[in-house]
Motif scaffolding. Structure first.
Motif, PDB file in Angstrom:
ATOM      1  N   SER A  89       0.894  -1.099  -0.092  1.00 14.03           N
ATOM      2  CA  SER A  89      -0.030  -0.045   0.063  1.00 14.03           C
ATOM      3  C   SER A  89       1.037   1.282  -0.083  1.00 14.03           C
ATOM      4  O   SER A  89       0.380   2.386  -0.117  1.00 14.03           O
ATOM      5  N   ILE A 131      -3.421  -9.957  -8.593  1.00 17.65           N
ATOM      6  CA  ILE A 131      -4.862  -9.416  -8.160  1.00 17.65           C
ATOM      7  C   ILE A 131      -6.077 -10.322  -8.616  1.00 17.65           C
ATOM      8  O   ILE A 131      -6.092 -10.951  -9.831  1.00 17.65           O
ATOM      9  N   TRP A 132      -6.890 -10.876  -7.707  1.00 16.41           N
ATOM     10  CA  TRP A 132      -8.076 -11.450  -8.272  1.00 16.41           C
ATOM     11  C   TRP A 132      -9.280 -10.960  -7.613  1.00 16.41           C
ATOM     12  O   TRP A 132      -9.235 -10.617  -6.450  1.00 16.41           O
ATOM     13  N   LEU A 133     -10.216 -10.561  -8.485  1.00 14.93           N
ATOM     14  CA  LEU A 133     -11.560 -10.014  -7.781  1.00 14.93           C
ATOM     15  C   LEU A 133     -11.072  -8.586  -7.159  1.00 14.93           C
ATOM     16  O   LEU A 133     -11.915  -8.241  -6.317  1.00 14.93           O
ATOM     17  N   GLY A 134     -10.141  -7.979  -7.722  1.00 13.63           N
ATOM     18  CA  GLY A 134      -9.731  -6.690  -7.239  1.00 13.63           C
ATOM     19  C   GLY A 134      -8.993  -6.703  -5.762  1.00 13.63           C
ATOM     20  O   GLY A 134      -8.889  -5.725  -5.045  1.00 13.63           O
ATOM     21  N   VAL A 135      -8.675  -7.866  -5.151  1.00  9.77           N
ATOM     22  CA  VAL A 135      -8.096  -7.933  -4.058  1.00  9.77           C
ATOM     23  C   VAL A 135      -6.599  -8.707  -4.389  1.00  9.77           C
ATOM     24  O   VAL A 135      -6.322  -9.765  -5.039  1.00  9.77           O
ATOM     25  N   THR A 136      -5.559  -8.265  -3.781  1.00  8.60           N
ATOM     26  CA  THR A 136      -4.149  -8.685  -4.010  1.00  8.60           C
ATOM     27  C   THR A 136      -3.828 -10.019  -3.585  1.00  8.60           C
ATOM     28  O   THR A 136      -4.755 -10.405  -2.412  1.00  8.60           O
ATOM     29  N   GLN A 139      -3.511  -9.684   0.468  1.00  8.44           N
ATOM     30  CA  GLN A 139      -4.961  -9.581   1.205  1.00  8.44           C
ATOM     31  C   GLN A 139      -5.867 -10.652   1.134  1.00  8.44           C
ATOM     32  O   GLN A 139      -6.241 -11.073   1.979  1.00  8.44           O
ATOM     33  N   TRP A 140      -5.753 -11.666   0.196  1.00  2.86           N
ATOM     34  CA  TRP A 140      -6.405 -12.742   0.239  1.00  2.86           C
ATOM     35  C   TRP A 140      -5.712 -13.771   1.231  1.00  2.86           C
ATOM     36  O   TRP A 140      -6.464 -14.596   2.031  1.00  2.86           O
TER      37      TRP A 140
END
Length: 170
Positions: A89, A131-136, A139-140
């Motif tokens: 971030s 990134i998958w579904l807007g999430v790194t 984060q997942w």
């Protein structure tokens, strides 16, 4: 549910987390950064605690002990994933410098020094590669650790309930 049931559920979730990590590495070609590798170690450590708990299947407060151990390993994974999310971030000019490669550091430095260097200066971990579904991916992984934390919390709660029941005189 018994300690064995909770532990096997958590163990299955650890296996799922590792399967995704290995698929991303060997199928999708995403090389893990040092923080990713340490997060994998936290998953494996949690899996080992849960495997031993499943085999032992203690009654009474013993499940709470395994829960505390599992919470410690999951907590380390949460801390590592949180650090990874924070690094990603940061604005580009505030990212710490990249250190030497993890393999080199493991060869020449004591483990504690490697851990400190990775946690303090892992600029290569700031790169967002998936990134998958807007999430790194970090984060997942953090979400995965938070879900996984429910298992040791359940073991601790079960241990307290069992301790109260055994301590009660009817």
């Amino acid at each position: 549910m018994t300690v064995r049931h909770w532990s096997l559920a958590g163990l299955a979730f650890c296996a799922l987390m590792m399967a995704v990590a290995l698929a991303l590495q060997y199928v999708a070609g995403l090389e893990p950064c040092p923080l990713c590798i340490f997060q994998r170690i936290a998953v494996i450590a949690t899996a080992l605690v849960l495997l031993i708990a499943a085999i032992h299947n203690p009654r009474g407060w013993g499940g709470g002990v395994y829960g505390l151990l599992g919470l410690a390993t999951v907590g380390s994974g949460i801390a590592l994933a949180s650090r990874h999310v924070w690094l990603q971030s940061l604005p580009a000019d505030q990212v710490p410098s990249c250190g030497p490669g993890l393999g080199y550091m493991m060869d020449v430095l004591p483990l504690w020094d490697v851990l400190l260097r990775v946690l303090s200066s892992s600029g290569e971990c700031a790169a967002v590669e998936g990134i998958w579904l807007g999430v790194t991916l970090p984060q997942w992984t953090l979400v995965g650790f938070l879900v996984l934390a429910l298992v040791p919390i359940a073991l601790i709660a079960r241990g307290f309930v069992n301790a109260r029941r055994s301590g009660r005189r009817d």
